[in-house]
Write a protein that holds these residues in place. Structure first.
Motif, PDB file in Angstrom:
ATOM      1  N   LEU A  11      13.988  -2.961 -19.766  1.00 13.55           N
ATOM      2  CA  LEU A  11      14.719  -3.837 -20.884  1.00 13.55           C
ATOM      3  C   LEU A  11      14.157  -3.973 -22.338  1.00 13.55           C
ATOM      4  O   LEU A  11      14.933  -3.823 -23.199  1.00 13.55           O
ATOM      5  CB  LEU A  11      14.963  -5.118 -20.055  1.00 13.55           C
ATOM      6  N   CYS A  12      12.611  -4.049 -22.286  1.00 14.78           N
ATOM      7  CA  CYS A  12      12.311  -4.206 -23.531  1.00 14.78           C
ATOM      8  C   CYS A  12      12.465  -2.927 -24.361  1.00 14.78           C
ATOM      9  O   CYS A  12      12.652  -2.832 -25.674  1.00 14.78           O
ATOM     10  CB  CYS A  12      10.921  -4.660 -23.490  1.00 14.78           C
ATOM     11  N   GLU A  13      12.124  -1.721 -23.699  1.00 19.15           N
ATOM     12  CA  GLU A  13      12.221  -0.356 -24.330  1.00 19.15           C
ATOM     13  C   GLU A  13      13.422  -0.178 -24.586  1.00 19.15           C
ATOM     14  O   GLU A  13      13.666   0.336 -25.886  1.00 19.15           O
ATOM     15  CB  GLU A  13      11.868   0.643 -23.356  1.00 19.15           C
ATOM     16  N   HIS A  14      14.549  -0.649 -24.057  1.00 21.61           N
ATOM     17  CA  HIS A  14      15.852  -0.346 -24.565  1.00 21.61           C
ATOM     18  C   HIS A  14      16.363  -1.301 -25.569  1.00 21.61           C
ATOM     19  O   HIS A  14      17.032  -0.588 -26.682  1.00 21.61           O
ATOM     20  CB  HIS A  14      16.927  -0.866 -23.300  1.00 21.61           C
ATOM     21  N   ALA A  15      15.894  -2.753 -25.818  1.00 23.34           N
ATOM     22  CA  ALA A  15      15.982  -3.343 -26.848  1.00 23.34           C
ATOM     23  C   ALA A  15      15.444  -2.845 -28.086  1.00 23.34           C
ATOM     24  O   ALA A  15      15.955  -2.890 -28.963  1.00 23.34           O
ATOM     25  CB  ALA A  15      15.578  -4.765 -26.433  1.00 23.34           C
ATOM     26  N   ARG A  16      14.208  -2.302 -27.728  1.00 23.76           N
ATOM     27  CA  ARG A  16      13.418  -1.722 -29.173  1.00 23.76           C
ATOM     28  C   ARG A  16      14.198  -0.621 -29.798  1.00 23.76           C
ATOM     29  O   ARG A  16      14.327  -0.394 -30.807  1.00 23.76           O
ATOM     30  CB  ARG A  16      12.023  -1.334 -28.850  1.00 23.76           C
ATOM     31  N   GLN A  17      14.491   0.275 -28.851  1.00 24.14           N
ATOM     32  CA  GLN A  17      15.460   1.435 -29.178  1.00 24.14           C
ATOM     33  C   GLN A  17      16.596   1.042 -30.022  1.00 24.14           C
ATOM     34  O   GLN A  17      17.148   1.614 -30.959  1.00 24.14           O
ATOM     35  CB  GLN A  17      15.780   2.476 -28.060  1.00 24.14           C
ATOM     36  N   THR A  18      17.479   0.100 -29.207  1.00 24.79           N
ATOM     37  CA  THR A  18      18.675  -0.723 -29.964  1.00 24.79           C
ATOM     38  C   THR A  18      18.248  -1.014 -31.206  1.00 24.79           C
ATOM     39  O   THR A  18      18.864  -1.033 -32.370  1.00 24.79           O
ATOM     40  CB  THR A  18      19.442  -1.790 -29.061  1.00 24.79           C
ATOM     41  N   GLY A  19      17.118  -1.759 -31.670  1.00 25.46           N
ATOM     42  CA  GLY A  19      16.805  -2.305 -32.828  1.00 25.46           C
ATOM     43  C   GLY A  19      16.513  -1.288 -33.882  1.00 25.46           C
ATOM     44  O   GLY A  19      16.647  -1.525 -35.002  1.00 25.46           O
ATOM     45  N   LEU A  20      15.953  -0.337 -33.496  1.00 22.20           N
ATOM     46  CA  LEU A  20      15.705   0.949 -34.297  1.00 22.20           C
ATOM     47  C   LEU A  20      17.378   1.545 -34.788  1.00 22.20           C
ATOM     48  O   LEU A  20      17.269   1.778 -36.167  1.00 22.20           O
ATOM     49  CB  LEU A  20      15.202   2.347 -33.741  1.00 22.20           C
ATOM     50  N   LEU A  21      18.246   1.532 -34.154  1.00 25.53           N
ATOM     51  CA  LEU A  21      19.471   1.711 -34.397  1.00 25.53           C
ATOM     52  C   LEU A  21      20.005   0.774 -35.507  1.00 25.53           C
ATOM     53  O   LEU A  21      20.753   1.218 -36.550  1.00 25.53           O
ATOM     54  CB  LEU A  21      20.382   1.923 -33.232  1.00 25.53           C
ATOM     55  N   THR A  22      19.688  -0.481 -35.171  1.00 24.77           N
ATOM     56  CA  THR A  22      20.213  -1.466 -35.849  1.00 24.77           C
ATOM     57  C   THR A  22      19.513  -1.557 -37.326  1.00 24.77           C
ATOM     58  O   THR A  22      20.153  -1.823 -38.401  1.00 24.77           O
ATOM     59  CB  THR A  22      20.045  -3.102 -35.286  1.00 24.77           C
ATOM     60  N   SER A  23      18.203  -1.299 -37.410  1.00 26.73           N
ATOM     61  CA  SER A  23      17.678  -1.057 -38.609  1.00 26.73           C
ATOM     62  C   SER A  23      18.024   0.205 -39.369  1.00 26.73           C
ATOM     63  O   SER A  23      18.051  -0.023 -40.627  1.00 26.73           O
ATOM     64  CB  SER A  23      16.085  -0.968 -38.201  1.00 26.73           C
ATOM     65  N   THR A  24      18.511   1.152 -38.720  1.00 24.19           N
ATOM     66  CA  THR A  24      19.222   2.161 -39.513  1.00 24.19           C
ATOM     67  C   THR A  24      20.197   1.990 -40.052  1.00 24.19           C
ATOM     68  O   THR A  24      20.698   2.296 -41.346  1.00 24.19           O
ATOM     69  CB  THR A  24      19.363   3.485 -38.252  1.00 24.19           C
ATOM     70  N   LEU A  25      21.225   0.993 -39.412  1.00 23.58           N
ATOM     71  CA  LEU A  25      22.371   0.522 -39.868  1.00 23.58           C
ATOM     72  C   LEU A  25      22.099  -0.388 -41.237  1.00 23.58           C
ATOM     73  O   LEU A  25      22.840  -0.301 -42.284  1.00 23.58           O
ATOM     74  CB  LEU A  25      23.161  -0.322 -38.965  1.00 23.58           C
TER      75      LEU A  25
END
Length: 504
Positions: A11-25
């Protein structure tokens, strides 16, 4: 079958990767407001819409729901304020809300926001509300769809407010702001009636932009913003964003004939930036590494801008440096300058308003956007409604829509529900500042010596490092021992402005 610890790691790894996409946005949005060529707007809208859709897919992925269901019944979730408990609780809250939103609506909201902001920029420049009106109507229709889909309560505005101030209600905010207005209005009336007038002209002399930029950067660094992990640029509407705690992007705007706007905007955004840089970097992408609410975020910016930056003690330390940098400030006395930067008078522009009148600007917007969302106020009638409220609450009427209803970027960006967090931030800031002074001793004496690290470190220890472990209301009680109150703010405003304006 994986163990609870293994599931939590997934769950945490999935959230971290989503966070990377969000930071790119976030970086794309920052670029759009700073350096993007005008003709690149349409292409950028498609880029951001695609990314927003990808982020939404990840946030609502079926496996996320399965992981959260499994973990919610495990000991890892028992303590809601532990790292695991906070992550599970907040991601489940996000999942439950996001799964109610169709991906097409998410993408269209993002695409429209990008295009509407350019339309707002052009319409404001031309003072042509009619050119912006169709975009605002489309944005409101989309936000109505969003509110209906989420359905937090039977009050549509609650669903949008919840994005920025989780768990807060329209009814409670209205009650808080109404009480604040009742005490602010007589204070503002007394200031207007006072025969004492601040020497505002001191701030309207020649202040070359390149020197303002350098001085502002030094001031931001002086209060604790780390420029190795951030930068300062220029935009039409100042904001703070970026890609994470080690990549914080501040923006401001300058006027060579006016010092205060650019300078205090920098202190304000630096307050946001210091909060972002104070979040635990090892928790990036997780709720434990994200700000708890925009009201708490705003408390940090308003504290550095007003409670520090407009204090007499701050200028005892800073005025000699200003006079060394700007010839136009030489020969100005401390009392004069302190009064000038605390000039209070009803004005048209929210971002340039003073501490005493600022929240009245917020109340205007809070009331109007509720009426827009319910449909009680047609968009075509908005300029007249805006002008009427300004006349009622502040005693001034905008001569143009550019300086009236079109002055803020928020509605073009779809940020309905955002404005009340500014007022909440002022309340939080005063209450936190009182506690910091109780814990640290005489903050004014520290500011006179140019010592700002003790306050910054206190904020980091008591607020920043917790991420979303506590709600805003819980955090206030944890830090100050009391629920949120308007009394600390009103006490400070009454004391400061009674002294400056010799009020009865």
């Amino acid at each position: 079958m994986p163990s609870p610890d293994e599931t939590f790691s997934q769950l945490c790894e999935h959230a971290r990767q989503t966070g990377l996409l969000t930071s790119t946005l976030g970086i794309l949005n920052w670029d759009e407001e700073t350096y993007l060529p005008r003709d690149g707007r349409a292409h950028r809208a498609e880029q951001t819409a695609l990314l927003a859709g990808m982020i939404h897919q990840r946030q609502t992925a079926p496996e996320v729901g399965r992981w959260l269901d499994e973990l919610s019944a495990e000991p890892l979730a028992e303590d809601p304020h532990s790292t695991s408990g906070c992550v599970i609780r907040q991601l489940k809250r996000q999942f439950d809300k996001k799964t109610k939103l169709p991906q097409k609506l998410v993408e269209e909201l993002t695409r429209t926001a990008s295009l509407a902001q350019q339309a707002w920029f052009d319409a404001r420049k031309a003072d042509d509300f009619s050119a912006f009106q169709p975009w605002l109507e489309k944005t409101i229709a989309l936000k109505q769809q969003e509110a209906a889909a989420v359905g937090v309560t039977d009050v549509a505005y609650d669903a949008l407010l919840d994005d920025y101030e989780p768990g807060e209600s329209t009814e409670n905010v209205a009650k808080v702001l109404s009480g604040l207005r009742e005490q602010l209005t007589p204070l503002v009336e007394k200031i207007v009636e006072s025969k004492r007038k601040a020497p505002r002209e001191i701030l309207s002399r020649s202040y070359p932009v390149d020197q303002q930029a350098e001085f502002g950067k030094q001031a931001a660094a002086g209060i604790g913003f780390d420029f190795n992990a951030g930068r300062l640029d220029v935009t039409a509407h100042p904001f703070c964003g970026g890609g994470g705690p080690r990549d914080v992007r501040m923006t401001t705007r300058y006027d060579a004939g006016e010092f205060a706007g650019g300078f205090f905007s920098i202190l304000h955004e630096a307050g946001h930036g210091i909060y972002e840089q104070g979040l635990p970097a090892d928790q990036f992408g997780l709720p434990t590494g994200e700000a708890v609410s925009l009201g708490i975020h705003e408390s940090q910016s308003r504290m550095w801008e007003n409670l520090v930056g407009r204090s007499r003690a701050y200028w005892e330390h800073t005025l000699p440096k200003l006079q060394q940098q700007f010839e136009s400030a030489r020969g100005v006395g401390l009392d004069e300058f302190y009064f000038a930067v605390n000039d209070s008078r009803p004005s048209l522009i929210r971002t340039e308003s003073d501490e005493a009148t600022y929240n009245l600007h917020i109340i205007v917007r809070f009331e109007l956007e509720q009426s827009l969302l319910t449909g009680d106020l047609p968009v075509g009638d908005l300029p007249a409604a805006w002008n009427e409220k300004y006349q009622t609450y502040l005693g001034v009427a905008p001569p143009t829509n550019a300086n009236g209803v079109m002055q803020d970027v928020h509605w073009s960006a779809g940020l309905f529900g955002y404005f009340p967090t500014y007022a909440l931030g002022n309340l939080y800031a005063a209450q936190f500042f009182d506690q910091a002074e109780a814990d640290l001793g005489d903050l004014s004496e520290q500011f006179r010596r140019g010592e700002f690290a003790p306050l910054r470190d206190w904020l980091r220890d008591n607020i920043h490092r917790h991420g979303q472990r506590y709600s805003a209301a819980q955090l206030v009680e944890r830090v100050t021992g009391k629920p949120l109150s308007h009394e600390p703010l009103m006490r400070r405003l009454n004391e400061k402005f009674s002294d400056l304006y010799d009020l009865p």
